[in-house]
Write a protein that holds these residues in place. Sequence first.
Motif, short mmCIF file in Angstrom:
data_model
loop_
_atom_site.label_atom_id
_atom_site.label_comp_id
_atom_site.label_asym_id
_atom_site.label_seq_id
_atom_site.Cartn_x
_atom_site.Cartn_y
_atom_site.Cartn_z
N LEU A 28 -12.74 -0.38 10.36
CA LEU A 28 -11.68 0.35 9.96
C LEU A 28 -10.53 -0.94 9.91
CD1 LEU A 28 -10.28 2.92 8.78
CD2 LEU A 28 -9.56 3.41 11.15
N PHE A 29 -9.67 -0.80 8.74
CA PHE A 29 -8.41 -1.48 8.43
C PHE A 29 -7.25 -0.94 7.75
CE2 PHE A 29 -11.52 -5.21 8.92
CZ PHE A 29 -10.61 -6.22 9.30
N ALA A 30 -6.07 -1.11 7.78
CA ALA A 30 -5.31 -0.45 7.25
C ALA A 30 -4.47 -1.25 6.22
CB ALA A 30 -4.02 -0.09 8.27
N ARG A 31 -3.73 -0.77 5.18
CA ARG A 31 -3.09 -1.72 4.07
C ARG A 31 -1.92 -0.58 3.63
NH1 ARG A 31 -6.52 -3.56 -1.17
NH2 ARG A 31 -4.76 -4.15 -2.40
N ASN A 32 -1.02 -1.49 2.98
CA ASN A 32 0.19 -0.63 2.50
C ASN A 32 0.45 -1.29 1.02
OD1 ASN A 32 2.34 -2.61 2.87
ND2 ASN A 32 2.09 -2.51 5.08
N ALA A 33 1.22 -0.78 0.27
CA ALA A 33 1.30 -1.13 -0.88
C ALA A 33 2.01 -2.60 -0.88
CB ALA A 33 2.38 -0.23 -1.78
N LYS A 34 2.93 -2.71 0.22
CA LYS A 34 3.90 -4.01 -0.02
C LYS A 34 2.86 -5.37 0.38
CE LYS A 34 7.99 -6.02 1.37
NZ LYS A 34 9.44 -5.89 2.21
N SER A 35 1.92 -5.10 1.31
CA SER A 35 1.34 -6.27 2.10
C SER A 35 0.38 -6.81 0.89
CB SER A 35 0.65 -5.89 3.43
OG SER A 35 -0.31 -4.90 3.02
N GLY A 36 -0.30 -5.93 0.41
CA GLY A 36 -1.32 -6.55 -0.65
C GLY A 36 -2.89 -6.94 0.30
N TYR A 37 -2.64 -7.04 1.44
CA TYR A 37 -3.91 -7.27 2.52
C TYR A 37 -4.18 -6.25 3.24
CZ TYR A 37 -0.38 -8.85 5.64
OH TYR A 37 0.71 -8.83 6.58
N TYR A 38 -5.48 -6.37 3.65
CA TYR A 38 -5.88 -5.41 4.97
C TYR A 38 -5.54 -6.09 6.40
CZ TYR A 38 -8.49 -3.52 0.94
OH TYR A 38 -8.75 -3.09 -0.20
N GLU A 108 -14.48 10.40 9.09
CA GLU A 108 -13.41 11.30 9.00
C GLU A 108 -12.12 10.86 9.76
OE1 GLU A 108 -14.23 15.48 8.67
OE2 GLU A 108 -16.13 14.94 8.12
N LEU A 109 -11.14 10.69 9.04
CA LEU A 109 -9.72 10.38 9.81
C LEU A 109 -8.96 11.63 9.26
CD1 LEU A 109 -9.61 6.62 9.05
CD2 LEU A 109 -10.45 7.70 11.17
N ASN A 110 -7.44 11.54 10.13
CA ASN A 110 -6.60 12.55 9.86
C ASN A 110 -5.34 11.69 9.71
OD1 ASN A 110 -4.99 14.83 9.28
ND2 ASN A 110 -5.21 15.43 11.41
N SER A 111 -5.24 10.69 8.82
CA SER A 111 -4.29 9.94 8.88
C SER A 111 -3.06 10.08 8.05
CB SER A 111 -4.74 8.54 8.16
OG SER A 111 -3.63 7.39 8.24
N ASN A 112 -1.71 9.99 8.63
CA ASN A 112 -0.68 10.16 7.88
C ASN A 112 0.38 9.15 8.38
OD1 ASN A 112 1.41 11.37 6.28
ND2 ASN A 112 2.15 12.76 7.67
N SER A 113 -0.17 7.82 8.34
CA SER A 113 0.62 6.74 9.00
C SER A 113 1.46 6.12 8.13
CB SER A 113 -0.23 5.98 9.65
OG SER A 113 0.49 4.81 10.13
N PHE A 114 2.74 5.88 8.67
CA PHE A 114 3.84 4.95 8.08
C PHE A 114 4.09 3.88 9.09
CE2 PHE A 114 4.09 8.93 5.87
CZ PHE A 114 4.57 8.54 4.73
N SER A 115 4.40 2.47 8.28
CA SER A 115 4.96 1.43 9.06
C SER A 115 5.92 0.62 8.33
CB SER A 115 3.82 0.29 9.45
OG SER A 115 3.97 -0.86 10.02
N GLN A 116 7.17 0.57 9.14
CA GLN A 116 8.39 -0.09 8.44
C GLN A 116 8.63 0.71 7.11
OE1 GLN A 116 9.19 -3.82 9.11
NE2 GLN A 116 7.81 -4.05 11.01
N GLY A 117 8.60 1.80 7.19
CA GLY A 117 8.87 2.87 6.06
C GLY A 117 7.77 2.83 4.87
N LEU A 118 6.67 2.33 4.99
CA LEU A 118 5.65 2.11 4.07
C LEU A 118 4.57 2.92 4.63
CD1 LEU A 118 5.86 -1.61 2.90
CD2 LEU A 118 6.93 0.13 1.76
N LYS A 119 3.92 3.92 3.64
CA LYS A 119 2.75 4.61 3.99
C LYS A 119 1.62 3.60 4.04
CE LYS A 119 -0.02 8.34 3.54
NZ LYS A 119 -0.73 8.60 4.78
N GLU A 120 0.74 3.98 5.06
CA GLU A 120 -0.33 3.10 5.46
C GLU A 120 -1.59 3.93 5.00
OE1 GLU A 120 0.25 0.10 9.15
OE2 GLU A 120 0.24 2.24 9.66
N GLU A 121 -2.56 3.18 4.22
CA GLU A 121 -3.78 3.82 3.81
C GLU A 121 -4.95 3.29 4.68
OE1 GLU A 121 -4.30 4.09 -0.33
OE2 GLU A 121 -2.26 4.90 -0.55
N MET A 122 -5.79 3.99 5.32
CA MET A 122 -6.79 3.55 6.08
C MET A 122 -8.21 3.27 5.09
SD MET A 122 -5.72 3.59 9.27
CE MET A 122 -3.98 3.65 8.52
N HIS A 123 -8.82 2.13 5.37
CA HIS A 123 -9.95 1.78 4.73
C HIS A 123 -11.18 1.28 5.56
CE1 HIS A 123 -7.59 1.38 1.09
NE2 HIS A 123 -6.94 1.13 1.64
#
Length: 159
Positions: A28-38, A108-123
């Motif tokens: 499992l890794f996370a990613r947000n729209a700003k970072s572009g990496y996992y 299965e996850l129940n993610s609703n995570s935000f980091s530094q104001g950005l939505k994080e998606e789990m992958h």
Amino acid sequence: MYDCCFTQEKNWFRFRAAAIIVEDGCVLFARNAKSGYYYSIGGGVHMGEKAEDAVVREVFEETGIHYEIDHLAVIHENFFRDGTFRDPDIDCHEIAFYFLMKPRGTKELNSNSFSQGLKEEMHWLPIKDLDQYEAYPSFMKDYLTRPHSGVEHIITENR
């Protein structure tokens, strides 16, 4: 709560607790729209907080799931520059404790995570294909595809 981190001149230091969560050949890794990496699941250890408590808290905040710790797997010294959230001229030094979490038998996850104001998606990234992704820490595929015992000390230099 304050994270165990500080900035001095053009240097930034952070103590981080992170998780290695493996299910069905994927990690499992996370990613947000700003970072572009996992990036690995985890975050800053708060002042006065045990690393074990921090990783359980961070995993729950990011996944919505209460994972249990299996064991401390890696102590990672990471030297890098990251202009995603900070000044790209700042040298970063991070000490991270990576804990292997007990598998649950489901992705299965129940993610609703935000980091530094950005939505994080789990992958869930296939371990065998990790080298095809820009995913950090860079040691993860090697670590997960070979036998190991005890706690490993890994140093990466990406400045």
